[in-house]
Design a protein around this motif. Structure first.
Motif, short mmCIF file in Angstrom:
data_model
loop_
_atom_site.label_atom_id
_atom_site.label_comp_id
_atom_site.label_asym_id
_atom_site.label_seq_id
_atom_site.Cartn_x
_atom_site.Cartn_y
_atom_site.Cartn_z
N GLN A 246 40.54 39.83 38.98
CA GLN A 246 41.76 40.00 38.19
C GLN A 246 41.90 41.44 37.71
O GLN A 246 43.01 41.98 37.67
N ARG A 247 40.79 42.07 37.33
CA ARG A 247 40.83 43.47 36.91
C ARG A 247 41.31 44.33 38.08
O ARG A 247 42.14 45.24 37.90
N ALA A 248 40.81 44.06 39.27
CA ALA A 248 41.23 44.81 40.45
C ALA A 248 42.72 44.57 40.74
O ALA A 248 43.45 45.51 41.09
N ALA A 249 43.17 43.33 40.59
CA ALA A 249 44.58 43.02 40.82
C ALA A 249 45.47 43.78 39.85
O ALA A 249 46.55 44.27 40.23
N ALA A 250 45.04 43.88 38.59
CA ALA A 250 45.82 44.61 37.59
C ALA A 250 45.92 46.09 37.96
O ALA A 250 46.98 46.72 37.81
N ILE A 251 44.83 46.66 38.47
CA ILE A 251 44.83 48.06 38.88
C ILE A 251 45.73 48.25 40.11
O ILE A 251 46.53 49.19 40.18
N ALA A 252 45.62 47.34 41.06
CA ALA A 252 46.42 47.44 42.27
C ALA A 252 47.91 47.34 41.97
O ALA A 252 48.73 48.04 42.57
N ALA A 253 48.26 46.46 41.04
CA ALA A 253 49.68 46.23 40.72
C ALA A 253 50.19 47.14 39.62
O ALA A 253 51.40 47.18 39.37
N ARG A 254 49.26 47.80 38.93
CA ARG A 254 49.61 48.61 37.74
C ARG A 254 50.36 47.76 36.72
O ARG A 254 51.37 48.17 36.14
N GLU A 255 49.83 46.55 36.52
CA GLU A 255 50.38 45.63 35.53
C GLU A 255 49.24 45.07 34.69
O GLU A 255 48.12 44.90 35.19
N PRO A 256 49.50 44.74 33.42
CA PRO A 256 48.45 44.15 32.58
C PRO A 256 48.12 42.72 33.03
O PRO A 256 49.02 41.97 33.43
N LEU A 257 46.86 42.37 32.98
CA LEU A 257 46.43 41.04 33.37
C LEU A 257 45.12 40.74 32.65
O LEU A 257 44.17 41.53 32.77
N THR A 258 45.06 39.67 31.92
CA THR A 258 43.85 39.33 31.19
C THR A 258 42.80 38.80 32.15
O THR A 258 43.05 37.79 32.85
N PRO A 259 41.62 39.41 32.22
CA PRO A 259 40.57 38.93 33.14
C PRO A 259 39.80 37.77 32.54
O PRO A 259 38.68 37.92 32.04
N ASP A 260 40.39 36.58 32.61
CA ASP A 260 39.77 35.40 32.02
C ASP A 260 39.07 34.51 33.05
O ASP A 260 38.50 33.47 32.71
N GLY A 261 39.12 34.89 34.32
CA GLY A 261 38.45 34.13 35.37
C GLY A 261 39.25 32.97 35.91
O GLY A 261 38.84 32.34 36.88
N ALA A 262 40.40 32.65 35.30
CA ALA A 262 41.24 31.54 35.75
C ALA A 262 42.32 32.07 36.68
O ALA A 262 43.23 32.77 36.22
N LEU A 263 42.24 31.75 37.95
CA LEU A 263 43.13 32.35 38.92
C LEU A 263 44.45 31.61 39.09
O LEU A 263 45.42 32.17 39.61
N LEU A 264 44.50 30.36 38.69
CA LEU A 264 45.73 29.56 38.78
C LEU A 264 46.13 29.07 37.40
O LEU A 264 45.33 29.09 36.46
N ALA A 265 47.37 28.61 37.27
CA ALA A 265 47.84 28.07 36.01
C ALA A 265 46.95 26.92 35.57
O ALA A 265 46.45 26.14 36.39
N SER A 266 46.74 26.80 34.26
CA SER A 266 45.84 25.76 33.74
C SER A 266 46.37 24.36 34.03
O SER A 266 45.58 23.43 34.19
N ASP A 267 47.68 24.21 34.13
CA ASP A 267 48.28 22.91 34.45
C ASP A 267 48.72 22.93 35.91
O ASP A 267 49.68 23.61 36.27
N PRO A 268 48.01 22.19 36.79
CA PRO A 268 48.37 22.21 38.21
C PRO A 268 49.79 21.75 38.48
O PRO A 268 50.38 22.10 39.52
N ALA A 269 50.35 20.94 37.57
CA ALA A 269 51.71 20.43 37.76
C ALA A 269 52.77 21.37 37.23
O ALA A 269 53.96 21.08 37.30
#
Length: 367
Positions: A248-271
């Protein structure tokens, strides 16, 4: 670590693993007898641990059942987690547990659109032990006492099934505080090898089951880590959470956007109708990554497994981020997570937890 232990460890790691921490060596190849292994584990236990022989035997048997070598590092890692989670107490007393449980109950009722007065009236009914459910909740001092009350309520009272079926808030159990959902998933793939007296969630309150599933969670997976610190973070946040936080840290750098590196790659609610924050950032990079949104989503679904680290998404995000940053980026980072739950009283984080356990681990190695 004393000098007499340091050189053998360095040589063994260099010859066999290349790293002391990735992956865990398997159990084969040792000539030590079970009694010698038990004695070695016993020697690393803290001085005040009661029933040392029993703890050492259960730790040894869990390593053997999981085919993980009982190395000094592995044993110290397990000891550090037990010390942090329970202090080697089978059913530790948790201050103000009853009061915190009532707050959880009221929140659950509100989320289910049930008037609190109705819930409290149901909990005023007598339970199988003669006390009201409410009295048992207020008097609960350990997680097992509270869990037993919830299970009785769910099984005996119709409203209990509506409010709490499948939602016993005691989600981590036993001296290693093993997550119930993890133990049930692991058992479906690798059947529990010891006799049981009930369900896997109930069995987790025993020392043997908690150690077995706890060791599986801590050490029973391949991870690209060069420090045990990240395994300790994963133990709190979920396997591969530290790898995913670094991604997630790498994705934030690549996109130049803020992103909290919490380890959760998908939304907490699958639905959920909307994608989670990580997926939204990556979808914005889809053209530069030469991937379709469906391919990105499919890769993110592999986040809880080793396979995610081998996906094109993982490789391309790091490649883009490193071109933009001009340096190699770490492949592991302690996730930024604030901890919640009926057993947590103070403002704690996964970072606090991981460093606390790592300190205990290093002290064990120095003994």
């Amino acid at each position: 670590m004393h000098i007499r232990f340091l050189l053998p460890c360095v040589v063994a790691c260099a010859l066999l693993l290349g790293s002391c921490t990735s992956p865990p060596p398997r159990g084969g190849g040792t000539n030590a007898t079970p009694e010698q292994v038990r004695a070695s584990i016993d020697s690393l236990l803290p001085p005040a641990v009661p029933d040392r022989a029993g703890w050492a035997a259960d730790i040894r048997d869990s390593f053997a059942a999981l085919d993980i070598a009982p190395t000094r590092e592995h044993v110290c890692a397990v000891i550090a987690v037990i010390e942090q989670e329970s202090g080697f107490r089978l059913d530790p007393v948790i201050p103000d547990l009853g009061q915190r449980a009532w707050r959880e109950i009221d929140e659950r009722a509100a989320n289910a659109d049930v008037p609190p007065v109705l819930v409290h009236a149901a909990l005023a009914l007598k339970s199988p032990d003669g006390r009201t459910y409410g009295a048992r909740i207020s008097a609960a001092r350990t997680e097992k006492q509270l869990s037993d009350t919830y299970e009785d309520f769910i099984g005996q009272v119709p409203l209990g099934r509506r409010l709490f079926s499948g939602w016993n808030p005691i989600r981590t159990r036993g001296p290693m505080q093993v997550n119930v959902a993890f133990a049930e998933r692991f058992e479906r793939i690798t059947p529990y090898p010891f006799p049981t007296r009930g369900s896997i969630p109930d069995e987790l309150f025993t020392r043997r089951a908690s150690l077995y599933f706890g060791i599986a969670h801590l050490l029973g997976y391949q991870a690209p880590y060069d420090r045990y610190l990240f395994r300790f973070a994963d133990y709190n946040a979920g396997q591969y959470a530290s790898r995913n936080a670094a991604f997630q840290r790498a994705a934030a750098i690549a996109a130049r956007e803020p992103l909290t590196p919490d380890g959760a790659l998908l939304a907490s609610d699958p639905a959920a109708a909307e994608a989670g924050s990580t997926e939204r950032v990556l979808d914005g990079l889809a053209a530069r990554l030469h991937l379709q949104p469906a391919q990105i989503h499919a890769a993110l679904e592999q986040g809880p497994s080793e396979a995610f680290g081998k996906t094109e998404l993982y490789r391309r995000v790091f490649a883009l981020a490193e071109r933009r940053s001009g340096r190699r980026l770490p492949r592991a980072e302690v996730p930024q997570i604030r901890l919640h739950g009926p057993k947590i009283e103070h403002a704690l984080t996964t970072d606090w937890y991981a460093h606390r356990v790592n300190g205990r681990f290093e002290s064990c190695l120095r003994e």
